[in-house]
Design a protein around this motif. Structure first.
Motif, PDB file in Angstrom:
ATOM      1  N   ARG A   1     -11.625   1.611  -1.343  1.00  0.00           N
ATOM      2  CA  ARG A   1     -12.275   2.541  -2.269  1.00  0.00           C
ATOM      3  C   ARG A   1     -13.221   1.799  -3.210  1.00  0.00           C
TER       4      ARG A   1
ATOM      5  N   GLU B   1     -16.354   0.973  -1.421  1.00  0.00           N
ATOM      6  CA  GLU B   1     -17.159   2.180  -1.262  1.00  0.00           C
ATOM      7  C   GLU B   1     -17.941   2.472  -2.540  1.00  0.00           C
TER       8      GLU B   1
ATOM      9  N   ASN C   1     -20.152  12.717  -5.456  1.00  0.00           N
ATOM     10  CA  ASN C   1     -20.153  12.417  -4.025  1.00  0.00           C
ATOM     11  C   ASN C   1     -18.761  12.184  -3.475  1.00  0.00           C
ATOM     12  N   LEU C   2     -17.906  11.515  -4.245  1.00  0.00           N
ATOM     13  CA  LEU C   2     -16.563  11.189  -3.770  1.00  0.00           C
ATOM     14  C   LEU C   2     -15.523  12.212  -4.224  1.00  0.00           C
TER      15      LEU C   2
END
Length: 277
Positions: free
Chosen positions: A221, A224, A241-242
């Motif tokens: 994560r 990312e 976005n996440l």
């Protein structure tokens, strides 16, 4: 027949221009000649035709004016910073062919980090994507035309004009009207002379290096989120976005900085570019 434009002062897309595009078909100098026509039509401060290919760094098929005034900036982009450029990331994500603003590829806000180091990337809040490659012209808006070629490569037509100028929006509207013709001409040229839309082998691509940055210390994560930061997303944009809270994003950012032993976004960019090299 002439095609109207949204602004009377902006050059119209005429039948003569369309004929000129068609007359380029089959030429070995297709890319350079096409750049001349588009430069004459749209008159941007800077214009490039980039070639994106799997496992290779991008190539510049044509640039106008030629020679360009920012050769170092272009070289840095082609060798390193392309990997975090929103247009290149759009290509990697399979963005459909079409006409875009660079801002269409990235959602950002005004909360950019103001740190600036004299390295391969400058963090600048005045830039649409939050950073600038050294030597690259400052405060430029970009209209991007993407054309997908049959061999899984993409042409990126980048039109740069001063940020906030009417020229940018006028050009985007005109290019949207021209796009079906431009796209068809480019695809036909590829069919009759594919080598004219190719380039000598460039450096090996940096895509693997992009994805493994921080892999030895960061969680999946965190990597990312680091990648989203590197391509220009703000904390708010990452949150959207996440689909995680802003507080969670900020917590991840603190952990990323701590694990990488850095204290700013500028240092994150610096560390990433050292990782590429």
């Amino acid at each position: 027949m002439k095609h109207d434009t949204p602004c009377a002062s902006y050059p119209a897309i005429t039948d003569r221009m369309i004929v000129s595009l068609i007359e380029l078909l089959g030429r070995d100098s297709f890319a350079a000649d096409l750049a001349d026509i588009l430069e004459q039509q749209f008159g941007h401060a800077h214009f490039h035709i980039f070639l994106y290919r799997e496992k290779l760094a991008p190539a510049a098929l044509a640039s106008r004016p030629n020679p360009i005034a920012y050769a170092r900036g272009l070289e840095n982009y082609l060798n390193y910073t392309y990997v975090i450029n929103p247009a290149y990331r759009a290509y990697r994500m399979g963005k459909p062919a079409g006409v875009y603003m660079i801002s269409d590829f990235i959602q950002n806000d005004s909360q950019a980090i103001l740190d600036e180091h004299d390295v391969d990337v400058h963090i600048e809040d005045s830039e649409p994507i939050g950073y600038r490659t050294p030597g690259w012209p400052k405060n430029m808006a970009e209209v991007i035309v993407l054309v997908n070629l049959p061999n899984n490569t993409v042409l990126d037509f980048s039109f740069l004009s001063p940020l906030g100028s009417r020229q940018t929006l006028d050009a985007k509207s005109s290019l949207e009207r021209l796009f079906p013709i431009l796209n068809a001409v480019v695809l036909r040229q590829f069919a009759v002379s594919p080598n004219s839309l190719d380039a000598e082998n460039t450096l090996s691509g940096q895509e693997d290096r992009f994805h493994d940055f921080g892999g030895n210390v960061l969680t999946v994560r965190e990597r990312e989120i680091a990648q989203l930061i590197l391509i220009g997303h703000s904390s708010n944009s990452i949150s959207l976005n996440l689909r995680i809270s802003l507080a969670t994003v900020k917590s991840h950012r603190r952990n990323i900085y701590s694990k990488l032993q850095i204290s700013s976004q500028a240092e994150l960019f610096s560390l990433f570019l050292l990782h590429l090299k």
